[in-house]
Design a protein around this motif. Structure first.
Motif, PDB file in Angstrom:
ATOM      1  N   ASP A  43       0.834  -1.207   0.000  1.00 14.18           N
ATOM      2  CA  ASP A  43       0.000   0.000   0.000  1.00 14.18           C
ATOM      3  C   ASP A  43       0.869   1.258   0.000  1.00 14.18           C
ATOM      4  O   ASP A  43       1.861   1.356   0.734  1.00 14.18           O
ATOM      5  CB  ASP A  43      -0.909   0.023   1.220  1.00 14.18           C
ATOM      6  CG  ASP A  43      -2.019  -1.005   1.133  1.00 14.18           C
ATOM      7  OD1 ASP A  43      -2.251  -1.530   0.026  1.00 14.18           O
ATOM      8  OD2 ASP A  43      -2.644  -1.291   2.176  1.00 14.18           O
ATOM      9  N   THR A  46      -4.019   5.042   0.534  1.00 12.92           N
ATOM     10  CA  THR A  46      -5.425   4.639   0.548  1.00 12.92           C
ATOM     11  C   THR A  46      -6.219   5.884   0.929  1.00 12.92           C
ATOM     12  O   THR A  46      -6.480   6.724   0.082  1.00 12.92           O
ATOM     13  CB  THR A  46      -5.637   3.451   1.501  1.00 12.92           C
ATOM     14  OG1 THR A  46      -5.072   3.767   2.789  1.00 12.92           O
ATOM     15  CG2 THR A  46      -4.951   2.198   0.969  1.00 12.92           C
ATOM     16  N   GLU A 198      -6.292   4.700  -4.040  1.00 14.00           N
ATOM     17  CA  GLU A 198      -5.988   3.275  -3.923  1.00 14.00           C
ATOM     18  C   GLU A 198      -4.701   2.939  -4.679  1.00 14.00           C
ATOM     19  O   GLU A 198      -4.645   2.034  -5.506  1.00 14.00           O
ATOM     20  CB  GLU A 198      -7.154   2.425  -4.426  1.00 14.00           C
ATOM     21  CG  GLU A 198      -8.456   2.675  -3.666  1.00 14.00           C
ATOM     22  CD  GLU A 198      -8.301   2.445  -2.164  1.00 14.00           C
ATOM     23  OE1 GLU A 198      -7.828   1.373  -1.769  1.00 14.00           O
ATOM     24  OE2 GLU A 198      -8.664   3.365  -1.381  1.00 14.00           O
ATOM     25  N   ARG A 200      -1.180   1.396  -4.953  1.00 15.64           N
ATOM     26  CA  ARG A 200      -0.498   0.285  -4.278  1.00 15.64           C
ATOM     27  C   ARG A 200       0.196  -0.625  -5.291  1.00 15.64           C
ATOM     28  O   ARG A 200      -0.067  -0.566  -6.496  1.00 15.64           O
ATOM     29  CB  ARG A 200      -1.501  -0.535  -3.477  1.00 15.64           C
ATOM     30  CG  ARG A 200      -2.646  -1.110  -4.322  1.00 15.64           C
ATOM     31  CD  ARG A 200      -3.494  -2.118  -3.528  1.00 15.64           C
ATOM     32  NE  ARG A 200      -4.004  -1.572  -2.302  1.00 15.64           N
ATOM     33  CZ  ARG A 200      -5.182  -0.948  -2.182  1.00 15.64           C
ATOM     34  NH1 ARG A 200      -5.946  -0.777  -3.244  1.00 15.64           N
ATOM     35  NH2 ARG A 200      -5.584  -0.496  -1.007  1.00 15.64           N
TER      36      ARG A 200
END
Length: 473
Positions: A43, A46, A198, A200
């Motif tokens: 990640d 987020t 998002e 990642r």
């Protein structure tokens, strides 16, 4: 509402990487050695940055036109959760900078990304613009494993972007988590906004059909002599995605394993730098993760370059442009980077004698930093070493007009107007040996040589020049 936070300007290209220090002591019995493990968290962002430096956006240098003011987070727009990254792309005339770009860095010593096969994120734009470049592996230091995808098309709806990793096994300690650069080339200079969420690294398992390339997939042949250096260019990797789309990325040389078919002729290092060391033939090829890359460089070397003939003119009768035997009469720009030029130029030193090596020349120039008064000179001298029988170099002598503009078309290499008296074709030379060429300064040049500004070199395509000077017979 836009929430500006976590911004850090990058004014230098140096960062301090943490170095893990290991100590050991003698033991009576052997133990299994355990090495430090790096985070394998994929990640990046987020609802907030994950494992990044506190001020996680490092901008490109504002002194080079980067705008550091357009980066932030947005609590009103998100693909998932409550927040996203917001990037406002400036207009070219924005006083804070005409484009935006930078990197995200891991907070620690780096991450182990060997378990992933792609960088992914969701993105949408305020308009249907194009992001110039996105990727990872850029850390403002070595950029050893940099990967860049170009021309990411934006929609006003969220779309998922997938950037494949060329060889995940290489990424055991990577700090460069994300990279982007955006301008207004596709919006006619109008600024716009895009959002990223998002962000990642993922293991998709659907990245297939690897197709690496060097030299843009072309098989190239070139003549050479000892000491000439080449750099492998046109390096990329293409994968087929689950959507059926082929995604091509530019990949750093460190992902590839380069090889020379004959190291006594040419050697190549892990950075894709080639040095010619002997006579003969060698083919430079590459593999990426055990897949043969399309494209190659076939080198045919004549070995040691003979020294050019020793000039015999008296120094007081010479106005030198390039020669170890005379002081320069004027400084020159030997790589003017004319638009459309395919020329590669190298300065080759041989037994304390320098020479200019031109390969793949279509047109280039030697542009004088100041005009040269050649009123008292009658002839231009050049020593030429052709690599093959097809060598034909069109030498065009240029003066600077009353408007102080070099009178040539620098996108074609041709003169402005029908100035045929300024052009001299060098051809019919013996390959692999020096020939002295003397070009008379007559015709139109007889009245214009008081304001000489450049030599334009068209054709060739592969030759060496030395002892370039004007002299009086």
């Amino acid at each position: 509402m836009k929430n500006i936070r976590n911004i850090h300007l990058r004014f230098t290209l140096l960062l301090s990487l943490g170095i893990a220090v290991f100590s050991s002591c003698e033991r009576d019995f052997s133990d299994d050695v355990k090495f430090a493990a790096f985070s394998n968290n994929g990640d990046i962002f987020t609802d907030e940055p994950v494992g990044l430096t506190d001020e996680f956006f490092d901008s490109f240098d504002p002194n080079e036109g980067a705008n550091p003011e357009g980066f932030g987070t947005d609590d009103n727009v998100a693909f998932m959760g409550t927040s996203s990254i917001r990037i406002d792309v400036p207009a070219p005339d924005d006083p804070d900078g005409g484009f935006i770009g930078g990197i995200f860095l891991d907070r620690g010593d780096g991450r182990d990304l060997t378990g992933f096969d792609a960088l992914t994120f969701y993105v949408k734009g305020s308009i249907t613009a194009t992001i110039g470049e996105v990727g990872f592996g850029t850390d403002f230091e070595e950029n050893k494993f940099a990967v860049i995808a170009q021309n990411i098309r934006l929609s006003t709806d969220w779309r998922k972007v997938i950037i494949p990793i060329p060889d995940p096994s290489k990424l055991i300690q990577e700090r460069g988590m994300f990279f982007f650069s955006a301008g207004t080339q596709t919006t006619n200079g109008f600024g716009y906004t895009f959002w990223i969420d998002e962000l990642r690294f993922e293991k998709l398992g659907t990245i297939a059909q690897p197709s690496p390339t060097i030299f843009f997939g072309q098989d190239i042949s070139t003549p050479a002599v000892n000491g000439i250096e080449f750099v492998i260019t046109g390096i990329s990797q293409t994968f087929n995605l689950a959507s059926g789309i082929n995604q091509t990325v530019s990949a750093a040389p460190a992902y590839f394993d380069f090889s020379s078919s004959d190291n006594s002729v040419a050697i190549v290092n892990e950075s894709g730098e080639i040095v010619v060391v002997g006579s003969g033939n060698s083919s430079i090829t590459a593999q990426l993760a055990n897949v043969r890359a399309s494209g190659s460089l076939d080198i045919t070397s004549n070995g040691v370059l003979p020294t050019a003939p020793l000039p015999m003119e008296l120094a007081e009768n010479v106005s030198a442009i390039f020669s170890n035997e005379y002081a320069n009469a004027v400084e020159s720009i030997f790589e003017p980077n004319f638009g459309g030029s395919t020329t590669n130029l190298q300065l080759l030193s041989n037994d304390d004698e320098d020479a200019l090596v031109y390969t793949n020349n279509n047109f280039t120039g030697i542009v004088f930093s100041n005009t040269l008064d050649g009123t008292s000179r009658t002839t231009l001298h050049i020593d030429v070493y052709p690599f093959d029988e097809s060598t034909a170099v069109d030498v065009q002598i240029r003066d600077v007009g009353a408007n102080q503009v070099l009178e040539t078309n620098t996108t074609t290499g041709l003169p402005d107007g029908d100035d045929v008296d300024r052009r001299f074709l060098i051809e019919g030379l013996t390959p692999g040996q020096w020939t002295s060429i003397e070009i008379p300064l007559d015709g139109n040049l007889a009245a214009q040589r008081n304001n000489l500004g450049a030599l334009i070199l068209a054709g060739g395509p592969n030759f060496i020049f030395d002892n370039i000077y004007f002299f009086t017979e």
